[in-house]
Design a protein around this motif. Structure first.
Motif, PDB file in Angstrom:
ATOM      1  N   UNK A 100      -9.289   3.968  -5.313  1.00 35.80           N
ATOM      2  CA  UNK A 100      -9.742   2.496  -5.395  1.00 35.80           C
ATOM      3  C   UNK A 100      -7.683   2.473  -5.286  1.00 35.80           C
ATOM      4  N   UNK A 101      -7.929   1.203  -4.452  1.00 32.01           N
ATOM      5  CA  UNK A 101      -6.292   0.333  -3.616  1.00 32.01           C
ATOM      6  C   UNK A 101      -6.412  -0.594  -4.743  1.00 32.01           C
ATOM      7  N   UNK A 102      -5.402  -0.520  -5.376  1.00 30.29           N
ATOM      8  CA  UNK A 102      -4.156  -2.061  -5.877  1.00 30.29           C
ATOM      9  C   UNK A 102      -3.087  -2.242  -5.114  1.00 30.29           C
ATOM     10  N   UNK A 103      -3.044  -2.530  -4.729  1.00 34.31           N
ATOM     11  CA  UNK A 103      -2.053  -3.443  -3.645  1.00 34.31           C
ATOM     12  C   UNK A 103      -0.271  -4.120  -4.248  1.00 34.31           C
ATOM     13  N   UNK A 104       1.041  -4.224  -4.182  1.00 32.69           N
ATOM     14  CA  UNK A 104       1.689  -4.037  -5.323  1.00 32.69           C
ATOM     15  C   UNK A 104       1.740  -6.227  -4.975  1.00 32.69           C
ATOM     16  N   UNK A 105       2.317  -7.550  -6.299  1.00 31.27           N
ATOM     17  CA  UNK A 105       2.202  -8.512  -5.868  1.00 31.27           C
ATOM     18  C   UNK A 105       3.399  -8.969  -6.547  1.00 31.27           C
ATOM     19  N   UNK A 106       3.909  -9.449  -5.948  1.00 34.97           N
ATOM     20  CA  UNK A 106       5.336  -9.761  -6.767  1.00 34.97           C
ATOM     21  C   UNK A 106       5.379 -10.451  -7.964  1.00 34.97           C
ATOM     22  N   UNK A 107       3.984 -11.392  -7.995  1.00 34.81           N
ATOM     23  CA  UNK A 107       4.207 -12.146  -9.208  1.00 34.81           C
ATOM     24  C   UNK A 107       3.837 -10.916 -10.228  1.00 34.81           C
ATOM     25  N   UNK A 108       3.257 -10.141 -10.282  1.00 35.01           N
ATOM     26  CA  UNK A 108       3.221  -8.744 -11.255  1.00 35.01           C
ATOM     27  C   UNK A 108       3.258  -7.567 -11.487  1.00 35.01           C
ATOM     28  N   UNK A 109       4.923  -7.450 -10.864  1.00 34.19           N
ATOM     29  CA  UNK A 109       5.405  -6.122 -11.631  1.00 34.19           C
ATOM     30  C   UNK A 109       4.725  -5.641 -12.114  1.00 34.19           C
TER      31      UNK A 109
END
Length: 152
Positions: A100-109
């Motif tokens: 499963x791939x999750x990508x980094x989000x600026x709003x959710x470190x």
């Protein structure tokens, strides 16, 4: 003797068939709900080849097999029904193992401690238990982190 031998073969064959049916039913009955993920992922969006995360994973040797998917969740809170959803960014495969791939989000470190990783990513490992783990892709830092949860 020939007549009794035929009956013996029929009884053994019937016993084997009954055992085979019993084992199939037992497996189906005790199968975790996440094993039915093929149906879940059949409604995923198509993989966008122009996505920088897809290109980054492919450069790292992964094959992206499914695009973004929204998992609807219904919550019963004291008799009141609430709606929510869970987003899977991508599903990737490498060496016959699915991730499963999750990508980094600026709003959710993400807090890279045991409890921070657990709180943020464990739900995905539990949602699709047949996957090998979770890949966390940070395009800005050019990193792919592999997270595997083991219980007990």
């Amino acid at each position: 003797m020939g007549n009794y031998g035929d009956w013996l073969v029929m009884i053994v064959a019937a016993g084997l068939i009954l055992y085979w049916v019993y084992r199939g039913f037992y497996r189906w009955l005790h199968e975790p709900p996440g094993m039915r993920s093929k149906l879940l992922l059949s409604e995923a969006e198509k993989v966008r080849e122009d996505d920088e995360n897809v290109r980054f994973l492919e450069q790292a040797g992964f094959e992206v097999t499914h695009g973004k998917y929204r998992v609807p969740i219904t919550i019963d809170l004291d008799g009141e029904e609430l709606q929510s959803r869970l987003f899977i960014d991508l599903i990737a495969e490498k060496d016959g193992k699915h991730y499963i791939v999750k990508t980094a989000r600026d709003r959710m470190p993400i807090d890279w401690t045991g409890s921070g990783v657990r709180d943020r990513l464990l739900v995905y490992a539990l949602l699709l238990p047949e996957c090998e783990g979770v890949l966390f892709v940070d395009q800005k830092e050019r990193t792919i982190r592999t997270i595997v949860f083991r219980f007990g």
